[in-house]
Design a protein around this motif. Structure first.
Motif, PDB file in Angstrom:
ATOM      1  N   GLY A  84      98.276   1.423 144.604  1.00  0.00           N
ATOM      2  CA  GLY A  84      98.362   2.606 145.251  1.00  0.00           C
ATOM      3  C   GLY A  84      97.864   2.779 146.853  1.00  0.00           C
ATOM      4  N   ASP A  85      97.055   3.794 146.874  1.00  0.00           N
ATOM      5  CA  ASP A  85      96.275   4.144 148.336  1.00  0.00           C
ATOM      6  C   ASP A  85      95.513   2.886 148.768  1.00  0.00           C
ATOM      7  N   ASP A  86      95.170   2.311 147.984  1.00  0.00           N
ATOM      8  CA  ASP A  86      94.292   1.011 148.510  1.00  0.00           C
ATOM      9  C   ASP A  86      95.149   0.247 149.503  1.00  0.00           C
ATOM     10  N   ARG A  87      96.457   0.139 149.077  1.00  0.00           N
ATOM     11  CA  ARG A  87      97.422  -0.729 150.121  1.00  0.00           C
ATOM     12  C   ARG A  87      97.579   0.001 151.480  1.00  0.00           C
ATOM     13  N   LEU A  88      97.686   1.036 151.527  1.00  0.00           N
ATOM     14  CA  LEU A  88      97.252   2.134 152.738  1.00  0.00           C
ATOM     15  C   LEU A  88      96.097   1.641 153.344  1.00  0.00           C
ATOM     16  N   ALA A  89      94.910   1.681 152.779  1.00  0.00           N
ATOM     17  CA  ALA A  89      93.802   1.565 153.549  1.00  0.00           C
ATOM     18  C   ALA A  89      93.804   0.039 154.006  1.00  0.00           C
ATOM     19  N   LEU A  90      94.475  -0.955 153.121  1.00  0.00           N
ATOM     20  CA  LEU A  90      94.487  -2.280 153.839  1.00  0.00           C
ATOM     21  C   LEU A  90      95.265  -2.287 155.106  1.00  0.00           C
ATOM     22  N   GLY A  91      96.390  -1.473 154.812  1.00  0.00           N
ATOM     23  CA  GLY A  91      97.255  -1.442 156.303  1.00  0.00           C
ATOM     24  C   GLY A  91      96.463  -1.090 157.414  1.00  0.00           C
ATOM     25  N   ALA A  92      95.836  -0.057 157.358  1.00  0.00           N
ATOM     26  CA  ALA A  92      95.197   0.559 158.340  1.00  0.00           C
ATOM     27  C   ALA A  92      93.830  -0.416 158.710  1.00  0.00           C
ATOM     28  N   ALA A  93      93.187  -1.323 157.869  1.00  0.00           N
ATOM     29  CA  ALA A  93      92.328  -2.161 158.253  1.00  0.00           C
ATOM     30  C   ALA A  93      93.125  -3.386 158.947  1.00  0.00           C
ATOM     31  N   LEU A  94      94.501  -3.765 158.631  1.00  0.00           N
ATOM     32  CA  LEU A  94      94.806  -4.840 159.270  1.00  0.00           C
ATOM     33  C   LEU A  94      95.136  -4.475 160.768  1.00  0.00           C
ATOM     34  N   ALA A  95      95.694  -3.273 160.748  1.00  0.00           N
ATOM     35  CA  ALA A  95      95.926  -2.599 162.373  1.00  0.00           C
ATOM     36  C   ALA A  95      94.478  -2.448 163.178  1.00  0.00           C
ATOM     37  N   ALA A  96      93.268  -2.165 162.421  1.00  0.00           N
ATOM     38  CA  ALA A  96      92.183  -2.245 163.044  1.00  0.00           C
ATOM     39  C   ALA A  96      91.904  -3.559 163.586  1.00  0.00           C
ATOM     40  N   LYS A 128     103.829  -0.883 161.626  1.00  0.00           N
ATOM     41  CA  LYS A 128     104.280  -2.255 161.034  1.00  0.00           C
ATOM     42  C   LYS A 128     103.648  -3.205 160.405  1.00  0.00           C
ATOM     43  N   LEU A 129     102.159  -3.202 160.633  1.00  0.00           N
ATOM     44  CA  LEU A 129     101.326  -3.748 160.014  1.00  0.00           C
ATOM     45  C   LEU A 129     101.055  -3.152 158.847  1.00  0.00           C
ATOM     46  N   GLY A 130     100.974  -1.846 158.996  1.00  0.00           N
ATOM     47  CA  GLY A 130     100.345  -1.147 157.949  1.00  0.00           C
ATOM     48  C   GLY A 130     101.399  -1.009 156.726  1.00  0.00           C
ATOM     49  N   GLU A 131     102.740  -1.347 157.025  1.00  0.00           N
ATOM     50  CA  GLU A 131     103.818  -1.595 155.810  1.00  0.00           C
ATOM     51  C   GLU A 131     103.689  -2.880 155.144  1.00  0.00           C
ATOM     52  N   LYS A 132     103.075  -3.874 155.619  1.00  0.00           N
ATOM     53  CA  LYS A 132     102.906  -5.155 154.978  1.00  0.00           C
ATOM     54  C   LYS A 132     102.228  -5.171 153.469  1.00  0.00           C
ATOM     55  N   PRO A 133     101.202  -4.173 153.273  1.00  0.00           N
ATOM     56  CA  PRO A 133     100.533  -4.507 152.073  1.00  0.00           C
ATOM     57  C   PRO A 133     101.584  -3.417 150.969  1.00  0.00           C
ATOM     58  N   LEU A 134     102.547  -2.937 151.337  1.00  0.00           N
ATOM     59  CA  LEU A 134     103.376  -2.083 150.731  1.00  0.00           C
ATOM     60  C   LEU A 134     104.669  -2.926 149.971  1.00  0.00           C
ATOM     61  N   ARG A 135     104.508  -4.198 150.228  1.00  0.00           N
ATOM     62  CA  ARG A 135     105.495  -5.028 149.952  1.00  0.00           C
ATOM     63  C   ARG A 135     105.498  -5.052 148.510  1.00  0.00           C
ATOM     64  N   ALA A 136     104.440  -5.068 147.695  1.00  0.00           N
ATOM     65  CA  ALA A 136     104.122  -5.187 146.120  1.00  0.00           C
ATOM     66  C   ALA A 136     103.506  -4.191 145.785  1.00  0.00           C
ATOM     67  N   SER A 137     103.365  -3.680 144.554  1.00  0.00           N
ATOM     68  CA  SER A 137     102.903  -2.575 144.079  1.00  0.00           C
ATOM     69  C   SER A 137     101.346  -3.051 143.696  1.00  0.00           C
TER      70      SER A 137
END
Length: 181
Positions: free
Chosen positions: A52-64, A75-84
């Motif tokens: 869920g939202d943990d993946r969005l937090a990871l995307g934000a951390a990747l961008a940071a 684009k980086l934020g979408e990478k963790p959304l490739r799997a649930s």
């Protein structure tokens, strides 16, 4: 199917479906993966489920971590959304005069690989994502890592797609990889 066949047939699935194993379904697989060779039975690893939202937090951390914003951050934020389900693999380094840090990291890597084989055998699609961001401060903070912990990467887990990848046409020659002394 034999273990040899299961290992030979394993493949990474860079695209998986939204369905993923539950926490309860993961437990016996993790218990089996914990049997990996571990000098001193230190268990120098832990796993973190991201859904869920943990993946969005990871995307934000990747961008940071990358120091980007706008389209690049999206684009980086979408990478963790490739799997649930993402399973973060963490090396937990413990002081030891007998077991050096590299060996403890090898155990954590062995657990990740064994778990990926077990997930594949259970019918799940899996791929292991690593990269420069695994050791960044924003990503470590997002995962709540302690000073003695390092992120080794994430297992992306989901359903196997209906369309199977073509068989591997590997030109690997085992006789070049192993030789007598």
């Amino acid at each position: 199917m034999s273990i040899l066949d299961a290992v030979r047939n394993r493949q990474s699935y860079s695209k998986v479906t939204e369905v993923a194993p539950t926490h309860e379904e993961l437990l016996p697989l993790v218990a089996a993966a914990a049997s990996v060779a571990d000098h001193g039975s230190m268990r120098p690893w832990r796993l973190i489920e991201l859904r869920g939202d943990d993946r969005l937090a990871l995307g934000a951390a990747l961008a940071a971590s990358a120091g980007v914003d706008g389209k690049e951050a999206a684009k980086l934020g979408e990478k963790p959304l490739r799997a649930s389900l993402l399973i973060a693999v963490v090396g937990v380094y413990k002081p030891s005069f007998k077991v050096p840090e590299w060996e403890q990291e090898a155990v954590a890597s062995g657990v990740a690989h064994t778990l990926s084989l077990l997930l594949d055998d259970a019918g799940w699609g899996v791929f292991w994502r690593t990269g420069i961001h695994t050791r960044s401060k924003p990503v470590a903070k997002m995962h709540g890592l302690a000073h003695n912990e390092k992120l080794l990467g994430w297992l992306y887990v989901g359903g196997k797609p209906e369309k199977r990848k073509p068989e591997k046409k590997d030109k690997f020659n085992p006789s070049r990889a192993i030789s007598p002394l």
